[in-house]
Design a protein around this motif. Structure first.
Motif, PDB file in Angstrom:
ATOM      1  N   ALA A 189       1.580  10.429   6.731  1.00 44.78           N
ATOM      2  CA  ALA A 189       1.880   8.986   6.711  1.00 44.78           C
ATOM      3  C   ALA A 189       0.912   8.236   5.813  1.00 44.78           C
ATOM      4  CB  ALA A 189       1.838   8.421   8.126  1.00 44.78           C
ATOM      5  N   GLN A 190      -0.352   8.607   5.863  1.00 47.39           N
ATOM      6  CA  GLN A 190      -1.351   7.941   5.026  1.00 47.39           C
ATOM      7  C   GLN A 190      -1.141   8.261   3.550  1.00 47.39           C
ATOM      8  OE1 GLN A 190      -5.085   9.137   6.863  1.00 47.39           O
ATOM      9  NE2 GLN A 190      -5.161   7.260   8.074  1.00 47.39           N
ATOM     10  N   LEU A 191      -0.712   9.484   3.252  1.00 52.28           N
ATOM     11  CA  LEU A 191      -0.436   9.846   1.860  1.00 52.28           C
ATOM     12  C   LEU A 191       0.726   9.011   1.315  1.00 52.28           C
ATOM     13  CD1 LEU A 191      -0.882  11.748  -0.598  1.00 52.28           C
ATOM     14  CD2 LEU A 191       0.884  13.208   0.379  1.00 52.28           C
ATOM     15  N   VAL A 192       1.782   8.865   2.114  1.00 50.02           N
ATOM     16  CA  VAL A 192       2.938   8.083   1.674  1.00 50.02           C
ATOM     17  C   VAL A 192       2.543   6.626   1.445  1.00 50.02           C
ATOM     18  CG1 VAL A 192       5.237   7.244   2.280  1.00 50.02           C
ATOM     19  CG2 VAL A 192       4.582   9.592   2.850  1.00 50.02           C
ATOM     20  N   SER A 193       1.861   6.030   2.419  1.00 51.19           N
ATOM     21  CA  SER A 193       1.487   4.618   2.293  1.00 51.19           C
ATOM     22  C   SER A 193       0.530   4.396   1.126  1.00 51.19           C
ATOM     23  CB  SER A 193       0.874   4.099   3.599  1.00 51.19           C
ATOM     24  OG  SER A 193      -0.305   4.805   3.934  1.00 51.19           O
ATOM     25  N   SER A 194      -0.402   5.322   0.902  1.00 52.15           N
ATOM     26  CA  SER A 194      -1.346   5.162  -0.211  1.00 52.15           C
ATOM     27  C   SER A 194      -0.635   5.262  -1.555  1.00 52.15           C
ATOM     28  CB  SER A 194      -2.469   6.203  -0.131  1.00 52.15           C
ATOM     29  OG  SER A 194      -1.980   7.509  -0.366  1.00 52.15           O
ATOM     30  N   THR A 195       0.418   6.098  -1.624  1.00 51.59           N
ATOM     31  CA  THR A 195       1.201   6.210  -2.863  1.00 51.59           C
ATOM     32  C   THR A 195       1.923   4.898  -3.160  1.00 51.59           C
ATOM     33  OG1 THR A 195       1.523   8.576  -2.434  1.00 51.59           O
ATOM     34  CG2 THR A 195       2.968   7.554  -4.061  1.00 51.59           C
ATOM     35  N   ILE A 196       2.468   4.281  -2.114  1.00 52.28           N
ATOM     36  CA  ILE A 196       3.155   2.996  -2.291  1.00 52.28           C
ATOM     37  C   ILE A 196       2.157   1.907  -2.677  1.00 52.28           C
ATOM     38  CG2 ILE A 196       4.536   1.227  -1.124  1.00 52.28           C
ATOM     39  CD1 ILE A 196       5.693   3.545   0.608  1.00 52.28           C
ATOM     40  N   TYR A 197       0.986   1.912  -2.043  1.00 49.82           N
ATOM     41  CA  TYR A 197      -0.042   0.931  -2.411  1.00 49.82           C
ATOM     42  C   TYR A 197      -0.494   1.115  -3.861  1.00 49.82           C
ATOM     43  CZ  TYR A 197      -0.716  -0.857   2.360  1.00 49.82           C
ATOM     44  OH  TYR A 197      -0.541  -1.457   3.580  1.00 49.82           O
ATOM     45  N   SER A 198      -0.512   2.349  -4.339  1.00 46.93           N
ATOM     46  CA  SER A 198      -0.897   2.601  -5.734  1.00 46.93           C
ATOM     47  C   SER A 198       0.091   1.942  -6.690  1.00 46.93           C
ATOM     48  CB  SER A 198      -0.960   4.108  -6.011  1.00 46.93           C
ATOM     49  OG  SER A 198      -2.008   4.713  -5.297  1.00 46.93           O
ATOM     50  N   LEU A 199       1.381   2.023  -6.356  1.00 47.29           N
ATOM     51  CA  LEU A 199       2.387   1.373  -7.186  1.00 47.29           C
ATOM     52  C   LEU A 199       2.223  -0.143  -7.160  1.00 47.29           C
ATOM     53  CD1 LEU A 199       5.641   3.420  -6.431  1.00 47.29           C
ATOM     54  CD2 LEU A 199       4.177   3.532  -8.446  1.00 47.29           C
ATOM     55  N   ARG A 200       1.915  -0.673  -6.000  1.00 45.94           N
ATOM     56  CA  ARG A 200       1.681  -2.123  -5.899  1.00 45.94           C
ATOM     57  C   ARG A 200       0.465  -2.528  -6.732  1.00 45.94           C
ATOM     58  NH1 ARG A 200       2.620  -3.526   0.543  1.00 45.94           N
ATOM     59  NH2 ARG A 200       4.767  -2.737   0.685  1.00 45.94           N
ATOM     60  N   ASN A 201      -0.541  -1.677  -6.712  1.00 41.13           N
ATOM     61  CA  ASN A 201      -1.743  -1.958  -7.497  1.00 41.13           C
ATOM     62  C   ASN A 201      -1.416  -1.983  -8.997  1.00 41.13           C
ATOM     63  OD1 ASN A 201      -4.451  -2.550  -6.786  1.00 41.13           O
ATOM     64  ND2 ASN A 201      -5.123  -0.701  -7.821  1.00 41.13           N
ATOM     65  N   ASN A 202      -0.602  -1.017  -9.438  1.00 40.35           N
ATOM     66  CA  ASN A 202      -0.199  -0.972 -10.847  1.00 40.35           C
ATOM     67  C   ASN A 202       0.602  -2.213 -11.225  1.00 40.35           C
ATOM     68  OD1 ASN A 202      -1.402   1.546 -11.018  1.00 40.35           O
ATOM     69  ND2 ASN A 202       0.508   2.689 -10.811  1.00 40.35           N
ATOM     70  N   SER A 203       1.500  -2.626 -10.334  1.00 40.12           N
ATOM     71  CA  SER A 203       2.316  -3.812 -10.617  1.00 40.12           C
ATOM     72  C   SER A 203       1.477  -5.084 -10.592  1.00 40.12           C
ATOM     73  CB  SER A 203       3.452  -3.926  -9.591  1.00 40.12           C
ATOM     74  OG  SER A 203       4.366  -2.860  -9.749  1.00 40.12           O
ATOM     75  N   ALA A 204       0.462  -5.119  -9.732  1.00 47.44           N
ATOM     76  CA  ALA A 204      -0.436  -6.279  -9.687  1.00 47.44           C
ATOM     77  C   ALA A 204      -1.149  -6.453 -11.027  1.00 47.44           C
ATOM     78  CB  ALA A 204      -1.459  -6.110  -8.563  1.00 47.44           C
ATOM     79  N   PHE A 205      -1.569  -5.343 -11.603  1.00 47.81           N
ATOM     80  CA  PHE A 205      -2.232  -5.412 -12.914  1.00 47.81           C
ATOM     81  C   PHE A 205      -1.220  -5.798 -13.995  1.00 47.81           C
ATOM     82  CE2 PHE A 205      -3.876  -3.692 -16.890  1.00 47.81           C
ATOM     83  CZ  PHE A 205      -5.169  -4.222 -16.876  1.00 47.81           C
ATOM     84  N   HIS A 206       0.001  -5.276 -13.864  1.00 50.56           N
ATOM     85  CA  HIS A 206       1.038  -5.573 -14.867  1.00 50.56           C
ATOM     86  C   HIS A 206       1.381  -7.063 -14.881  1.00 50.56           C
ATOM     87  CE1 HIS A 206       4.747  -5.259 -17.201  1.00 50.56           C
ATOM     88  NE2 HIS A 206       5.373  -5.906 -16.220  1.00 50.56           N
ATOM     89  N   PHE A 207       1.546  -7.657 -13.712  1.00 48.82           N
ATOM     90  CA  PHE A 207       1.974  -9.050 -13.639  1.00 48.82           C
ATOM     91  C   PHE A 207       0.818 -10.054 -13.730  1.00 48.82           C
ATOM     92  CE2 PHE A 207       5.677  -7.030 -11.530  1.00 48.82           C
ATOM     93  CZ  PHE A 207       6.698  -7.610 -12.280  1.00 48.82           C
ATOM     94  N   TRP A 208      -0.343  -9.698 -13.132  1.00 51.14           N
ATOM     95  CA  TRP A 208      -1.408 -10.693 -13.022  1.00 51.14           C
ATOM     96  C   TRP A 208      -2.784 -10.204 -13.468  1.00 51.14           C
ATOM     97  CZ3 TRP A 208       1.932 -10.128  -8.579  1.00 51.14           C
ATOM     98  CH2 TRP A 208       2.915 -11.108  -8.508  1.00 51.14           C
ATOM     99  N   LYS A 209      -2.853  -8.987 -13.959  1.00 49.55           N
ATOM    100  CA  LYS A 209      -4.140  -8.417 -14.419  1.00 49.55           C
ATOM    101  C   LYS A 209      -5.197  -8.435 -13.309  1.00 49.55           C
ATOM    102  CE  LYS A 209      -2.868  -7.611 -18.692  1.00 49.55           C
ATOM    103  NZ  LYS A 209      -1.434  -7.864 -18.500  1.00 49.55           N
ATOM    104  N   LYS A 210      -4.750  -8.141 -12.088  1.00 47.42           N
ATOM    105  CA  LYS A 210      -5.640  -8.068 -10.927  1.00 47.42           C
ATOM    106  C   LYS A 210      -5.276  -6.844 -10.101  1.00 47.42           C
ATOM    107  CE  LYS A 210      -6.298 -13.069 -10.268  1.00 47.42           C
ATOM    108  NZ  LYS A 210      -6.134 -14.198  -9.293  1.00 47.42           N
ATOM    109  N   THR A 211      -6.170  -6.492  -9.171  1.00 47.78           N
ATOM    110  CA  THR A 211      -5.807  -5.450  -8.208  1.00 47.78           C
ATOM    111  C   THR A 211      -4.942  -6.084  -7.120  1.00 47.78           C
ATOM    112  OG1 THR A 211      -7.701  -5.803  -6.742  1.00 47.78           O
ATOM    113  CG2 THR A 211      -8.018  -4.301  -8.609  1.00 47.78           C
ATOM    114  N   TYR A 212      -4.245  -5.240  -6.377  1.00 47.89           N
ATOM    115  CA  TYR A 212      -3.349  -5.751  -5.336  1.00 47.89           C
ATOM    116  C   TYR A 212      -4.107  -6.576  -4.296  1.00 47.89           C
ATOM    117  CZ  TYR A 212       0.103  -5.691  -1.564  1.00 47.89           C
ATOM    118  OH  TYR A 212       0.970  -6.052  -0.559  1.00 47.89           O
ATOM    119  N   LEU A 213      -5.286  -6.104  -3.898  1.00 49.32           N
ATOM    120  CA  LEU A 213      -6.050  -6.808  -2.861  1.00 49.32           C
ATOM    121  C   LEU A 213      -6.669  -8.113  -3.364  1.00 49.32           C
ATOM    122  CD1 LEU A 213      -7.804  -3.851  -0.998  1.00 49.32           C
ATOM    123  CD2 LEU A 213      -5.800  -5.164  -0.284  1.00 49.32           C
ATOM    124  N   GLU A 214      -6.706  -8.304  -4.683  1.00 50.96           N
ATOM    125  CA  GLU A 214      -7.216  -9.550  -5.251  1.00 50.96           C
ATOM    126  C   GLU A 214      -6.151 -10.647  -5.303  1.00 50.96           C
ATOM    127  OE1 GLU A 214     -10.657  -7.896  -8.341  1.00 50.96           O
ATOM    128  OE2 GLU A 214      -8.572  -8.080  -9.012  1.00 50.96           O
TER     129      GLU A 214
END
Length: 275
Positions: A189-214
């Protein structure tokens, strides 16, 4: 300051720390329901606490052997918290109406062997790239999840994959006492959720040049709709969903409308379960 004063200060510090630790009481696990136990088990980083919680999980799951856990994500500006709700028998079989291509399934047997499509997985990290490909379906493969066009605030019109993960396990022991280890379920479960968070992190940088948690709350919620946290955990089910039969030949507009309604039904089912 003489030696006696130093000794008094050190003893006072020890007493203070002792009282502080004593005040941090562990929860009364026997008073927690299965949902609360499971979420506490997922979030704790203390292996001793894990070992303490597992017998309570075993006792609780025996009362509800055929229900399942489904995700309920809480998002705020300081942290991301993935909470699992516990479903009732009424929802069992919902996934038979979801297309096989949209589901990534893990099977964990009573010997804690993990398989995906009948292939044994020795190292979970080795499949992370496959999970990422499944989640984005970059080349629009017919074997990977379908996409739908959605308008999401802050992101405008985007493609969203109908990607869902199912973890099947066998936590109720057989006649020899063998059963799936809850820690293996947690690891998957943690592997799956971390993979999804990684995609969110990539998209955060793509749209706003920030990490997801920022990001602020609105930005995080936008990305949570783009990369969905769809994870279902069946503690006592061990089979792979069979692909649905081929659709009937399309002969007129009426049949086309029926098929379109089925597509909407699939998405509606996924949404209902996440409420």
């Amino acid at each position: 300051m003489n030696k006696t004063h130093y000794i008094i200060i050190i003893l006072s510090l020890f007493l203070f720390l002792g009282c502080t630790l004593e005040n941090k009481k562990k929860p009364d696990y026997s008073s927690l329901n299965l949902e609360e136990l499971f979420n506490l088990f997922l979030t704790t980083q203390d292996s001793l606490e894990e070992n303490t919680i597992i017998p309570f999980l075993d006792d609780s799951i025996a009362k509800y052997p055929y229900s399942f856990f489904y995700p309920n994500e809480e998002i705020d500006s300081l942290k991301n918290k993935l909470i699992f709700k516990f479903g009732h028998v009424i929802y069992v079989g919902w996934d038979s109406k979801v297309k096989n291509r949209n589901i990534f399934q893990f099977q964990i047997d009573r010997k804690n062997t993990i398989t995906i499509k009948h292939e044994k997985i020795d190292k979970l990290d080795s499949i992370k790239s496959d999970m990422t490909k499944f989640l984005i379906n970059k080349n629009n493969s017919d074997c990977l999840p379908e996409k739908r066009i959605r308008k999401i605030d802050l992101l405008d019109t985007v493609e969203v994959c109908k990607a869902a993960f199912i973890i099947n396990a066998l936590t109720i022991p057989d006649s020899t006492g063998n059963k799936t280890d809850w820690r293996i379920i947690k690891e998957v479960a943690q592997l799956v959720s971390s993979t999804i968070y990684s995609l969110r992190n990539n998209s955060a940088f793509h749209f706003w040049k920030k990490t997801y948690l920022e990001l602020n709350i609105k930005q995080q919620k936008a990305l949570s709709e783009l990369h969905l946290m769809w994870i279902w955990i069946y503690p006592n089910r061990f089979f792979e969903i069979k692909p649905p039969p081929p659709p009937p030949p399309i002969v007129n507009k009426e049949i086309l409308d029926i098929i379109e309604d089925k597509e909407n039904e699939e998405e509606a089912l996924m949404r209902i379960l996440l409420k």
